[in-house]
Design a protein around this motif. Structure first.
Motif, short mmCIF file in Angstrom:
data_model
loop_
_atom_site.label_atom_id
_atom_site.label_comp_id
_atom_site.label_asym_id
_atom_site.label_seq_id
_atom_site.Cartn_x
_atom_site.Cartn_y
_atom_site.Cartn_z
N ARG A 105 0.84 -1.20 0.00
CA ARG A 105 0.00 0.00 0.00
C ARG A 105 0.87 1.25 0.00
NH1 ARG A 105 -1.12 3.91 2.95
NH2 ARG A 105 0.06 3.08 4.74
N ARG A 106 1.88 1.25 0.85
CA ARG A 106 2.78 2.41 0.90
C ARG A 106 3.47 2.62 -0.44
NH1 ARG A 106 6.61 0.89 5.64
NH2 ARG A 106 7.84 2.56 4.67
N ALA A 107 3.93 1.53 -1.04
CA ALA A 107 4.61 1.65 -2.33
C ALA A 107 3.66 2.16 -3.41
CB ALA A 107 5.20 0.30 -2.74
N ALA A 108 2.42 1.67 -3.39
CA ALA A 108 1.43 2.07 -4.39
C ALA A 108 1.06 3.54 -4.27
CB ALA A 108 0.19 1.20 -4.28
N GLU A 109 1.20 4.10 -3.06
CA GLU A 109 0.85 5.49 -2.82
C GLU A 109 2.06 6.42 -2.86
OE1 GLU A 109 -1.24 5.48 0.89
OE2 GLU A 109 -2.99 4.44 0.08
N SER A 110 3.21 5.89 -3.25
CA SER A 110 4.43 6.69 -3.26
C SER A 110 4.44 7.69 -4.40
CB SER A 110 5.65 5.76 -3.39
OG SER A 110 5.66 5.14 -4.67
N ARG A 111 5.34 8.65 -4.29
CA ARG A 111 5.47 9.65 -5.36
C ARG A 111 5.89 9.01 -6.67
NH1 ARG A 111 9.35 14.89 -4.84
NH2 ARG A 111 11.00 13.44 -5.43
N ALA A 112 6.79 8.04 -6.60
CA ALA A 112 7.24 7.38 -7.83
C ALA A 112 6.08 6.69 -8.54
CB ALA A 112 8.35 6.38 -7.51
N ALA A 113 5.25 5.99 -7.78
CA ALA A 113 4.11 5.30 -8.37
C ALA A 113 3.16 6.30 -9.02
CB ALA A 113 3.37 4.48 -7.32
N THR A 114 2.92 7.43 -8.35
CA THR A 114 2.04 8.45 -8.90
C THR A 114 2.61 9.04 -10.19
OG1 THR A 114 1.23 9.03 -6.71
CG2 THR A 114 0.94 10.67 -8.43
N GLU A 115 3.91 9.32 -10.20
CA GLU A 115 4.53 9.90 -11.39
C GLU A 115 4.52 8.92 -12.56
OE1 GLU A 115 8.36 11.30 -10.22
OE2 GLU A 115 7.56 13.08 -9.20
N LEU A 116 4.74 7.65 -12.27
CA LEU A 116 4.68 6.65 -13.34
C LEU A 116 3.26 6.53 -13.88
CD1 LEU A 116 6.99 3.84 -11.91
CD2 LEU A 116 7.46 5.29 -13.88
N ALA A 117 2.29 6.48 -12.98
CA ALA A 117 0.90 6.30 -13.40
C ALA A 117 0.39 7.51 -14.19
CB ALA A 117 0.02 6.07 -12.18
N GLU A 118 0.88 8.69 -13.84
CA GLU A 118 0.40 9.91 -14.51
C GLU A 118 1.23 10.30 -15.72
OE1 GLU A 118 0.25 12.87 -11.47
OE2 GLU A 118 -1.54 12.02 -10.50
N GLY A 119 2.25 9.50 -16.05
CA GLY A 119 3.06 9.78 -17.23
C GLY A 119 4.04 10.92 -17.06
N VAL A 120 4.34 11.28 -15.80
CA VAL A 120 5.31 12.34 -15.55
C VAL A 120 6.70 11.91 -16.00
CG1 VAL A 120 6.43 13.73 -13.74
CG2 VAL A 120 3.97 13.29 -13.65
N ARG A 121 7.01 10.65 -15.78
CA ARG A 121 8.31 10.11 -16.19
C ARG A 121 8.20 9.55 -17.60
NH1 ARG A 121 10.77 7.21 -10.72
NH2 ARG A 121 10.06 8.82 -9.26
N GLN A 122 9.31 9.58 -18.32
CA GLN A 122 9.34 9.08 -19.70
C GLN A 122 9.86 7.65 -19.74
OE1 GLN A 122 11.63 12.63 -21.20
NE2 GLN A 122 9.98 12.64 -22.73
N GLY A 123 9.62 6.98 -20.87
CA GLY A 123 10.04 5.59 -20.99
C GLY A 123 9.22 4.68 -20.11
N VAL A 124 7.90 4.86 -20.13
CA VAL A 124 7.00 4.18 -19.21
C VAL A 124 5.96 3.37 -19.97
CG1 VAL A 124 5.29 4.52 -17.38
CG2 VAL A 124 7.30 6.00 -17.50
N HIS A 125 5.60 2.22 -19.43
CA HIS A 125 4.49 1.42 -19.92
C HIS A 125 3.36 1.51 -18.89
CE1 HIS A 125 2.09 -2.17 -20.87
NE2 HIS A 125 2.62 -2.10 -22.08
#
Length: 233
Positions: free
Chosen positions: A171-191
């Motif tokens: 749960r903590r990992a799923a709510e982390s900033r990294a998870a949010t950025e990946l899910a929202e497409g903030v980071r590049q090179g993402v599936h």
């Protein structure tokens, strides 16, 4: 088992045993590379070194964070990697956190790289080695990345309490900033599946051990005994 949880900047001494944790995404990607048949992963110190290694070994596969770039074959995404055939290949990996963390502890007697996907195998290897003290390197956000800290704490707990429930750590990992950025497409090179793939517990049955081979830091999969072969914790 005595444990420390340190960010890369806090590594002022050489630990005996180090577990380098990068859930999103370097260590998850490394595990997927081995699952797709890679023989070994060379951890590069810089993009220039990765490209130089690729130039000397054209059959090697170069992988980096972010968007695709000239000279690199793959990006640091488990969702994109899972359909690639890496049978017998050597992968050169350079990322902003995971590879940096592993290279920072390369003098340790045992260096493991880990994420949720290899949690049990990593914990089991720590148990079978009888490690008295373990330093967990929380690679993201200078040691503040909650997905990495949660995974490190989960592996530490599981090394002594095999029945530990992963739900709260996930749960903590799923709510982390990294998870949010990946899910929202903030980071590049993402599936789109990257976050879910990073949160799969025990997807793979091997641990990952990094050792110095000549001038290079090389990561390889490591089979561990089944629970029936272990001594009681």
């Amino acid at each position: 088992m005595d444990t420390r949880f340190l960010g890369i900047p806090e590594l002022v001494d050489v630990p005996s045993v180090a577990v380098v944790v990068d859930v999103m995404r370097a260590c998850t990607v490394a595990a997927w590379a081995f699952a797709r048949g890679a023989e070994k992963i060379v951890l590069a110190e810089s993009l220039d070194e990765a490209l130089a290694l690729k130039a000397r070994h054209p059959d090697w596969v170069a992988l980096k964070d972010g968007p695709s770039a000239p000279g690199f074959d793959l990006v640091n995404s488990p969702g994109l990697l899972r359909s690639v055939d890496l049978g017998g290949r050597t992968v050169v990996q350079k990322t902003t956190a995971g590879t940096v963390g592993a290279l920072a502890v390369k003098e340790a007697s045992l260096v493991l790289c880990a994420g949720f996907v290899v949690a049990e195998a990593t914990a089991r290897l720590l148990r079978t080695r009888g490690s008295a003290g373990v330093t967990f390197v929380v690679t993201g956000e200078d040691g503040q990345a909650d997905e990495d800290l949660a995974c490190a704490q989960y592996i530490a707990r599981r090394a002594t309490e095999a029945a530990t429930d992963p739900a709260e750590f996930l749960r903590r990992a799923a709510e982390s900033r990294a998870a949010t950025e990946l899910a929202e497409g903030v980071r590049q090179g993402v599936h789109p599946d990257d976050v879910a793939l990073c949160l799969e517990v025990d997807r793979f049955p091997f641990a990952m051990v990094a050792t110095s081979e000549g001038p290079l830091m090389v990561l390889r999969p490591h089979a561990v005994p089944s629970p029936a072969d272990e001594d009681p914790v």
